[in-house]
Design an enzyme around this catalytic site. Structure first.
Site, PDB file in Angstrom:
ATOM      1  N   VAL A 158       0.812  -1.154  -0.280  1.00  0.00           N
ATOM      2  CA  VAL A 158       0.124   0.229   0.127  1.00  0.00           C
ATOM      3  C   VAL A 158       1.110   1.433   0.184  1.00  0.00           C
ATOM      4  CG1 VAL A 158      -1.902   1.056   1.600  1.00  0.00           C
ATOM      5  CG2 VAL A 158      -1.523  -1.274   0.898  1.00  0.00           C
ATOM      6  N   LYS A 217      -7.850  -1.005   9.488  1.00  0.00           N
ATOM      7  CA  LYS A 217      -8.557  -1.363   9.959  1.00  0.00           C
ATOM      8  C   LYS A 217      -9.459  -1.874  11.448  1.00  0.00           C
ATOM      9  CE  LYS A 217      -8.304  -5.461   7.695  1.00  0.00           C
ATOM     10  NZ  LYS A 217      -7.008  -5.447   6.459  1.00  0.00           N
ATOM     11  N   ILE A 232     -12.484   1.504  -3.030  1.00  0.00           N
ATOM     12  CA  ILE A 232     -14.269   1.582  -3.023  1.00  0.00           C
ATOM     13  C   ILE A 232     -14.416   2.606  -1.827  1.00  0.00           C
ATOM     14  CG2 ILE A 232     -16.829   0.928  -2.974  1.00  0.00           C
ATOM     15  CD1 ILE A 232     -15.603  -2.245  -3.132  1.00  0.00           C
ATOM     16  N   GLY A 254      -2.738 -16.465  -4.036  1.00  0.00           N
ATOM     17  CA  GLY A 254      -1.858 -15.598  -3.478  1.00  0.00           C
ATOM     18  C   GLY A 254      -3.158 -14.778  -3.233  1.00  0.00           C
ATOM     19  N   LYS A 262     -14.387  -4.190  10.280  1.00  0.00           N
ATOM     20  CA  LYS A 262     -14.710  -3.600   8.932  1.00  0.00           C
ATOM     21  C   LYS A 262     -16.304  -2.970   9.152  1.00  0.00           C
ATOM     22  CE  LYS A 262     -11.233  -5.322   5.385  1.00  0.00           C
ATOM     23  NZ  LYS A 262     -10.997  -6.247   4.152  1.00  0.00           N
ATOM     24  N   GLY A 265      -5.755  -4.820  -3.087  1.00  0.00           N
ATOM     25  CA  GLY A 265      -4.708  -3.764  -4.103  1.00  0.00           C
ATOM     26  C   GLY A 265      -4.147  -2.595  -3.862  1.00  0.00           C
TER      27      GLY A 265
END
Length: 444
Positions: free
Chosen positions: A13, A102, A133, A184, A202, A317
């Site tokens: 990230v 999170k 999102i 993965g 979440k 991702g």
């Protein structure tokens, strides 16, 4: 005036975020005001996919959060510690925080947001739920005038991938999990994903935003997908359902909304009882979430007057999560350049009370249950008698076939209080004709 970033972590990230910030042509012009000032890493010698001046990299993460030149701390190291301590120190030093973590927010949000409000700084967390999102800011801003009554999400890509493969190919959980680990999509230790813990983190965050109150993670009912069999997926399909791991937060026993009830019902939203839970669920094939497959995520928000609105996209991702992190950075750059003395209430944490969580036994839902019974006359009648004794109304009872010498019976209930259903099952288990109850799933 440039805004100086201190980034904690340069993994997937962190690297994606640096790449996006460095490639700002054609993006929002405010990104050009961002300076990547310090980046904290474990090792200075590790090969990297981004080029940064040597003076920018450091292994001293504490020095970043204590540096008076740093305006915004971006925490993308993950895990609970030292992430929590570094976030709190950054807040103490008057710095705004962007995090994709999170786990830290769901467990220590009370401590973190109390400190942030006291210090008049922002803690931004768009990347903590749903990857790329946009759902956190819509709940805080765009949908904030709505009375939200339900948030239902597929918020874990690993479990959605596993269930999708089981549905499409008729193979077992263990086989798909092993394949997902090779590809993965699943970690070597998949516990957080397949046992529902990641989804619980979440939905605790989403529920807090949707219902305007803090959530204690231990109050979130959590059940994973290990017990979902290919047999159940086959029967669900025949009954018109697909099985998904859903994270659900909703108001409980919401009274009819009339002008006279509205003020009393919603005067203090956190005091209105809600349920927050994660479990595998039979979802009708016509439902918007039934067609969300593979590693994708989706969050369905229902409220008044909006009705239904669904957020769909990649749940993980480098690029997707970097998009969410950078959008938070952009919001903070705008806030810093506006330089108002009072924090923007649409960006800051506005709630301090805890939501009232309804006990699981009080929830009303439908159930799918699969029984293995001895092949004796009157078994279905005995099941019906036990269920009726505890006010459990049955939508369908089907003897589906045999497993060896045992008959297989699938039951789907109407809406029932969970405590009543559990009492009925406890009595059914004592019946001589009942061999086992291999499956128990809720129905949306």
């Amino acid at each position: 005036m440039g805004v100086k970033l201190g980034i904690l972590g340069l993994g997937t990230v962190g690297t994606g975020t640096v790449q996006l910030l460095q490639d700002n042509a054609g993006r929002h012009p405010l990104l050009r005001d961002v300076e990547i000032y310090r980046v904290g890493v474990r090792s200075l010698d590790k090969p990297r996919m981004v080029e940064l001046p040597g003076a920018v990299l450091t292994t001293d993460l504490a020095a970043i959060v204590n540096d008076p030149q740093v305006d915004i701390v971006v925490e993308v190291i993950g895990g609970l510690e030292p992430a929590r301590s570094l976030i709190l120190k950054a807040i103490e030093n008057g710095k705004h925080v962007v995090t994709a973590n999170k786990a830290v927010i769901s467990r220590f949000g009370d401590e973190i947001f109390t400190a942030a409000n006291k210090a008049s700084v922002y803690v931004m967390l768009e990347a903590a739920v749903g990857g790329g999102i946009p759902v956190i800011q819509p709940l805080k801003q765009s949908l904030s005038v709505n009375r939200i009554h339900t948030v239902t999400g597929i918020v874990n890509g690993t479990t959605n991938y596993i269930l999708t493969r089981m549905q499409a190919e008729g193979i077992s959980f263990d086989d798909v999990l092993a394949d997902a680990q090779k590809l993965g999509y699943a970690e070597a230790d998949p516990t957080a994903d397949v046992d529902g813990l990641d989804a619980a983190d979440k939905i605790a965050i989403l529920a807090s935003l949707a219902f305007g109150g803090r959530i204690k993670l231990q109050d979130v009912y959590c059940e994973g997908i290990r017990q979902v069999s290919k047999t159940d997926i086959t029967y669900a399909d025949k009954l018109g359902f697909v099985i998904k791991l859903l994270a659900i937060a909703k108001t409980v026993n919401l009274p009819p909304i009339s002008p006279t009830l509205r003020e009393a019902t919603y005067a203090s939203t956190p005091n209105h009882p809600i349920s927050v839970r994660v479990h595998p669920t039979l979802v009708p094939k016509a439902h918007p979430l039934a067609s969300i497959n593979g590693v994708y995520n989706a969050i369905l928000v229902e409220g008044e007057p909006i009705g239904q609105v669904m957020f769909f996209g990649p749940g993980a991702g480098a690029g997707a999560t970097a998009s969410a992190v950078s959008s938070d950075i952009l919001n903070l750059v705008a806030a810093l350049q506006a330089s108002t003395a009072t924090p923007n209430p649409l960006l800051s944490c506005r709630h301090q009370d805890y939501c009232q969580i309804t006990p699981l036994e009080e929830l009303v839902t439908r159930f799918y249950t699969r029984f293995l019974t001895k092949d004796q006359p009157g078994v279905i009648g005995k099941l019906g008698t036990c269920f009726g004794k505890y006010s459990v109304s049955l939508e369908s009872v089907v003897q589906t076939g045999f497993q060896g010498e045992l008959a297989e019976i699938v039951v789907v209930t109407h809406d029932v209080r969970e405590g009543d259903f559990r009492q009925a099952l406890a009595e059914i288990r004592t019946l001589e004709a009942i061999d086992s109850i291999p499956s128990l799933l809720r129905v949306l």
